[in-house]
Write a protein that holds these residues in place. Structure first.
Motif, short mmCIF file in Angstrom:
data_model
loop_
_atom_site.label_atom_id
_atom_site.label_comp_id
_atom_site.label_asym_id
_atom_site.label_seq_id
_atom_site.Cartn_x
_atom_site.Cartn_y
_atom_site.Cartn_z
N LYS A 73 0.82 -1.21 0.00
CA LYS A 73 0.00 0.00 0.00
C LYS A 73 0.85 1.27 0.00
N GLN A 74 1.84 1.28 -0.91
CA GLN A 74 2.75 2.44 -1.02
C GLN A 74 2.13 3.48 -1.98
N PHE A 75 1.15 4.23 -1.45
CA PHE A 75 0.44 5.20 -2.27
C PHE A 75 1.38 6.27 -2.82
N ASN A 76 2.40 6.61 -2.06
CA ASN A 76 3.30 7.69 -2.47
C ASN A 76 4.10 7.35 -3.73
N LEU A 77 4.20 6.05 -4.07
CA LEU A 77 4.97 5.65 -5.26
C LEU A 77 4.13 5.68 -6.54
N LEU A 78 2.81 5.71 -6.37
CA LEU A 78 1.96 5.67 -7.56
C LEU A 78 2.20 6.85 -8.51
N PRO A 79 2.35 8.11 -8.03
CA PRO A 79 2.65 9.21 -8.96
C PRO A 79 3.94 8.99 -9.72
N TRP A 80 4.92 8.42 -9.03
CA TRP A 80 6.21 8.15 -9.70
C TRP A 80 6.04 7.08 -10.79
N VAL A 81 5.22 6.10 -10.49
CA VAL A 81 4.95 5.06 -11.52
C VAL A 81 4.26 5.70 -12.73
N GLY A 82 3.25 6.55 -12.44
CA GLY A 82 2.56 7.23 -13.53
C GLY A 82 3.50 8.10 -14.35
N ALA A 83 4.40 8.83 -13.63
CA ALA A 83 5.35 9.69 -14.35
C ALA A 83 6.31 8.87 -15.21
N ALA A 84 6.73 7.71 -14.66
CA ALA A 84 7.64 6.85 -15.42
C ALA A 84 6.98 6.33 -16.69
N ILE A 85 5.71 5.91 -16.54
CA ILE A 85 4.99 5.41 -17.72
C ILE A 85 4.80 6.52 -18.75
N LEU A 86 4.50 7.75 -18.27
CA LEU A 86 4.33 8.88 -19.18
C LEU A 86 5.63 9.19 -19.91
N MET A 87 6.75 9.21 -19.18
CA MET A 87 8.05 9.48 -19.79
C MET A 87 8.40 8.42 -20.83
N ILE A 88 8.11 7.16 -20.48
CA ILE A 88 8.37 6.07 -21.44
C ILE A 88 7.52 6.25 -22.70
N SER A 89 6.26 6.66 -22.52
CA SER A 89 5.37 6.88 -23.67
C SER A 89 5.91 8.00 -24.56
N LEU A 90 6.36 9.10 -23.93
CA LEU A 90 6.91 10.21 -24.71
C LEU A 90 8.18 9.79 -25.46
N LEU A 91 9.06 9.07 -24.74
CA LEU A 91 10.30 8.61 -25.37
C LEU A 91 9.99 7.65 -26.51
N THR A 92 8.99 6.78 -26.31
CA THR A 92 8.61 5.84 -27.36
C THR A 92 8.09 6.58 -28.59
N GLY A 93 7.29 7.64 -28.36
CA GLY A 93 6.78 8.43 -29.47
C GLY A 93 7.89 9.10 -30.26
N VAL A 94 8.86 9.68 -29.57
CA VAL A 94 9.99 10.33 -30.24
C VAL A 94 10.81 9.32 -31.04
N LEU A 95 11.08 8.18 -30.40
CA LEU A 95 11.87 7.14 -31.07
C LEU A 95 11.12 6.57 -32.28
N ASN A 96 9.80 6.41 -32.17
CA ASN A 96 9.02 5.90 -33.30
C ASN A 96 9.03 6.89 -34.46
N TYR A 97 8.97 8.18 -34.15
CA TYR A 97 9.06 9.19 -35.22
C TYR A 97 10.42 9.10 -35.91
N PHE A 98 11.48 9.05 -35.11
CA PHE A 98 12.83 8.99 -35.66
C PHE A 98 13.02 7.71 -36.48
N ARG A 99 12.47 6.61 -35.96
CA ARG A 99 12.57 5.33 -36.69
C ARG A 99 11.85 5.42 -38.03
N SER A 100 10.62 5.94 -38.03
CA SER A 100 9.84 6.03 -39.26
C SER A 100 10.53 6.92 -40.28
N TYR A 101 11.05 8.06 -39.81
CA TYR A 101 11.69 9.00 -40.73
C TYR A 101 12.95 8.40 -41.34
N MET A 102 13.83 7.87 -40.50
CA MET A 102 15.10 7.34 -41.00
C MET A 102 14.88 6.14 -41.92
#
Length: 611
Positions: A73-102
């Motif tokens: 019941k570590q409620f304090n870690l949930l925002p960090w998990v959400g932030a990590a997933i969001l950062m991974i999503s953003l990084l994945t989007g950037v990498l997918n754009y770069f992959r498609s373009y190249m």
């Protein structure tokens, strides 16, 4: 029969599917093109590898949340998990754009190389190749077949590589995490591989038939649309519609057959894939219940399987894609592997300005049909002479012209210009010294100016107009609303026959060659047009060697030498007056053409004056 009166187009069965080349060999040849563009390829691959590792991280976050955060019941870690997933999503989007373009840059450059090589090779092939090929089929290879390969290299190959890296990364992790559970997942794969081989071969044959039927449709379109006047003049619109419908139906049925195979194959792969997932779910749940796995580990395991299912599903589509690409590559490489019959000799010399002597020495020649067209043909043309070739149809007149331009090489003997064997000079320099005007006037879609300038691409407007005036074309050109900038239509359809011929002569005059070849250049013209053309020809011939092939004998009276051919041999030579006085083959042809009742018994070919 009505069909015999209409131009011949592609048959319903345009040929067998080419015998399948090794897929490995095709891939190796395609890879040689791909490696010409290493920088965007390697940049795209690096991005794909990064994306593969990110795909492994996400289920681990799920496992950590289920096994650690939720029980504690570590409620304090949930925002960090959400932030990590969001950062991974953003990084994945950037990498997918770069992959498609190249990968798109890489793919487009690769296809550009293939398309340019194919077109460049077609330009090098001999006239005999084009005489035996259907234009629609060649256009399809340059367009649709190249585009099919382009779809793979530009977009699909990025997905294939990404799926391959993700698949390998996930399988490696799963085996390390729980090799027993992983082996259960792999139990259905041998059957998947077996089905892929069986259906792959069938789909390749099916797509080969699709390509052939598509070529038949293209050929019909090309032939009928470019000869619509003939179809309408015979009232054969309904006949051609029926023929097109038949070819279109064959194309449709070939596509349906290919789709039917794919439609069976894809669900079978899904069934086997889901069967493997079911086994893992049942056995994995048992392991959780006996304490060998945690709930989070099972959830991560199932998440990895879900990620892996996508590459497996796409793999079945890849098999379908690869069969189409393999057929397209076969058709492309079939052209690239075709060697020209007329080959430039290594170390060939550049033919500079010529005096204009032309000599045929003991020339024998036959086309691919095998029937000899020229038999021990000997002829010498002095510089500045106008020599006319006359004779019955099929006597070999046009063949002589084609050999002089080296569109073909003689089977025996040789052809010389200024004492140089044509096989010893470069093709480019030989054609630079020649101007050719044929009965079928060849004009390009574009303006009058562009068509005349085709004889000298860097010509000035003044030079173009001077050439048009010399060809008696300037007057009708300036009568057009746009003058020299008027569009003449495909093959010059907006012009009369005489106008087209005068443009062709202007083009040759602009080129200013040392040797002129006329192949029935005035045979289809009316009297007025012929008179204007004859005036233009007089200017064209001045100071040049001319070889004129004529069916209309009125056009050769002023020739320095008339050569009469029959069955590939010279039977008479002389001037117009000399040949008429002999009463030989030329006199007979002249009498027949001008409706004279001379003792119209056909003379023996052994008449005096044989060259």
């Amino acid at each position: 029969m009505k069909a015999d009166l209409v131009l011949k187009v592609a048959t319903n069965n345009p040929g067998k599917v080419p015998e399948a080349a090794s897929l490995k060999k095709l891939c190796e040849r395609l890879l040689s093109y791909m490696l010409r563009n290493k920088s965007p390829l390697f940049a795209g691959l690096a991005t794909i590898i990064c994306l593969s590792f990110i795909q492994i991280i996400i289920p681990q976050i799920t496992r950590y949340v289920i096994d650690s955060i939720i029980p504690a019941k570590q409620f304090n870690l949930l925002p960090w998990v959400g932030a990590a997933i969001l950062m991974i999503s953003l990084l994945t989007g950037v990498l997918n754009y770069f992959r498609s373009y190249m990968m798109s840059v890489f793919g487009q450059r690769t296809i550009d190389s293939i398309r340019n090589d194919l077109y460049q090779h077609l330009q090098k092939l001999s006239i005999s190749f084009f005489n035996s090929q259907r234009t629609g089929d060649l256009m399809m290879r340059l367009s649709q077949n190249v585009n099919t390969v382009g779809n793979l290299v530009t977009a699909d190959i990025a997905d294939i590589l990404a799926d391959a890296f993700i698949f390998v990364a996930i399988v490696s992790y799963l085996i390390a995490a729980d090799w027993q559970l992983s082996l259960l997942l792999l139990v259905t794969w041998p059957l998947i591989v077996y089905l892929t081989q069986i259906f792959g071969h069938s789909m390749r044959d099916a797509y080969g038939d699709v390509q052939l039927q598509a070529a038949a449709v293209n050929d019909h379109l090309q032939d009928t649309l470019s000869n619509i006047n003939i179809i309408k003049s015979f009232g054969n619109e309904k006949y051609e519609i029926d023929r097109f419908s038949e070819r279109s139906r064959n194309y449709m049925e070939a596509n349906i057959k290919a789709v039917r195979l794919w439609s069976v194959f894809f669900p079978l792969i899904d069934i086997l894939n889901n069967l493997g997932n079911l086994i893992v779910l049942v056995f994995g749940s048992w392991e959780v219940m006996v304490g060998r796995l945690t709930v989070g580990e099972l959830a991560a395991f199932l998440a990895y399987i879900s990620q892996m299912n996508q590459p497996i599903r796409r793999f079945s589509k890849v098999v379908n894609l690869l069969q189409r690409v393999a057929v397209a590559l076969e058709r492309i490489f079939e052209i690239l592997d075709t060697q020209p019959e007329v080959v430039e000799k290594e170390g060939a010399v550049h033919l500079t300005s010529v005096k204009g002597s032309v000599r045929f020495e003991g020339v024998d020649f036959a086309y691919s049909s095998g029937e000899k067209i020229l038999d021990n043909f000997n002829l010498e043309i002095q510089p500045g002479m106008t020599v006319a070739l006359v004779g019955s149809s099929g006597a070999g007149k046009s063949t002589v012209a084609k050999l002089a331009a080296r569109f073909y090489d003689p089977d025996k003997g040789r052809v010389l210009i200024d004492e140089c064997d044509l096989r010893d000079v470069t093709l480019e320099s030989l054609r630079e010294q020649m101007g050719i005007v044929s009965q079928e006037t060849l004009l390009l879609y574009g303006t009058v100016r562009e068509n005349i300038a085709y004889g000298k691409l860097d010509a000035t407007d003044g030079e173009i107009e001077e050439a048009a005036k010399a060809a008696n074309a300037h007057e009708f050109i300036v009568s057009f609303p746009e003058g020299y900038d008027s569009i003449i239509g495909e093959r010059g359809v907006k012009l009369s026959g005489g106008q087209r011929q005068r443009l062709a002569l202007a083009r040759v005059l602009l080129k200013n060659p040392g040797i002129i070849i006329l192949d029935e250049a005035t045979s289809a013209l009316d009297t007025e047009s012929e008179h204007l053309i004859q005036e233009s020809l007089a200017k064209l011939f001045k100071g040049r060697t001319c070889l004129a092939i004529a069916h209309r004998l009125s056009t050769v009276r002023s020739a320095d030498l008339i050569v009469v051919l029959e069955k590939g041999r010279i039977v008479e030579t002389g001037t117009h007056a000399e040949l008429l006085s002999r009463g030989g083959r030329y006199a007979y042809l002249h009498a027949m053409q001008f409706f004279k009742k001379a003792s119209v018994l056909e003379p023996s070919h052994s008449a005096s004056g044989v060259f």
